[in-house]
Write a protein that holds these residues in place. Structure first.
Motif, PDB file in Angstrom:
ATOM      1  N   LYS A   6      -7.362  -4.646  -3.346  1.00 37.89           N
ATOM      2  CA  LYS A   6      -7.948  -3.664  -4.266  1.00 37.89           C
ATOM      3  C   LYS A   6      -7.204  -3.666  -5.591  1.00 37.89           C
ATOM      4  O   LYS A   6      -7.802  -3.577  -6.663  1.00 37.89           O
ATOM      5  N   TYR A   7      -5.893  -3.761  -5.538  1.00 37.80           N
ATOM      6  CA  TYR A   7      -5.092  -3.807  -6.751  1.00 37.80           C
ATOM      7  C   TYR A   7      -5.499  -4.987  -7.614  1.00 37.80           C
ATOM      8  O   TYR A   7      -5.720  -4.849  -8.813  1.00 37.80           O
ATOM      9  N   LYS A  38       0.832  -1.210   0.000  1.00 39.86           N
ATOM     10  CA  LYS A  38       0.000   0.000   0.000  1.00 39.86           C
ATOM     11  C   LYS A  38       0.865   1.257   0.000  1.00 39.86           C
ATOM     12  O   LYS A  38       0.543   2.238  -0.664  1.00 39.86           O
ATOM     13  N   HIS A  39       1.977   1.228   0.700  1.00 36.33           N
ATOM     14  CA  HIS A  39       2.889   2.368   0.724  1.00 36.33           C
ATOM     15  C   HIS A  39       3.444   2.641  -0.679  1.00 36.33           C
ATOM     16  O   HIS A  39       3.566   3.791  -1.094  1.00 36.33           O
ATOM     17  N   CYS A  40       3.737   1.588  -1.424  1.00 33.07           N
ATOM     18  CA  CYS A  40       4.324   1.736  -2.766  1.00 33.07           C
ATOM     19  C   CYS A  40       3.298   2.066  -3.844  1.00 33.07           C
ATOM     20  O   CYS A  40       3.618   2.780  -4.790  1.00 33.07           O
ATOM     21  N   THR A  41       2.085   1.551  -3.717  1.00 33.86           N
ATOM     22  CA  THR A  41       1.092   1.702  -4.789  1.00 33.86           C
ATOM     23  C   THR A  41      -0.054   2.643  -4.440  1.00 33.86           C
ATOM     24  O   THR A  41      -0.753   3.105  -5.334  1.00 33.86           O
ATOM     25  N   GLY A  42      -0.286   2.852  -3.149  1.00 33.51           N
ATOM     26  CA  GLY A  42      -1.392   3.699  -2.725  1.00 33.51           C
ATOM     27  C   GLY A  42      -2.688   2.941  -2.493  1.00 33.51           C
ATOM     28  O   GLY A  42      -3.674   3.532  -2.050  1.00 33.51           O
ATOM     29  N   ILE A  43      -2.707   1.644  -2.831  1.00 29.05           N
ATOM     30  CA  ILE A  43      -3.896   0.817  -2.591  1.00 29.05           C
ATOM     31  C   ILE A  43      -3.476  -0.535  -2.031  1.00 29.05           C
ATOM     32  O   ILE A  43      -2.328  -0.957  -2.178  1.00 29.05           O
ATOM     33  N   SER A  44      -4.427  -1.202  -1.399  1.00 25.35           N
ATOM     34  CA  SER A  44      -4.135  -2.510  -0.802  1.00 25.35           C
ATOM     35  C   SER A  44      -3.945  -3.567  -1.887  1.00 25.35           C
ATOM     36  O   SER A  44      -4.428  -3.405  -3.018  1.00 25.35           O
TER      37      SER A  44
END
Length: 44
Positions: free
Chosen positions: A37-38, A28-34
């Motif tokens: 969700k990804y 989530k830190h790297c992509t902004g989503i869990s």
């Protein structure tokens, strides 16, 4: 995660994360989503 049916926990283990929670936080830190969700949005 787009190209495999492996579970998110299995992917985290294969990447040597100590827990699924740690993997999820990092993802989530790297992509902004869990990770879930990804995976859901990448398969639409």
């Amino acid at each position: 995660m787009r190209e495999t049916d492996k579970s998110i926990s299995t992917i985290g283990e294969e990447l040597h994360f100590s827990s699924i929670h740690t993997f999820s936080i990092f993802f989530k830190h790297c992509t902004g989503i869990s990770p879930m969700k990804y995976r859901k949005h990448s398969r639409l």
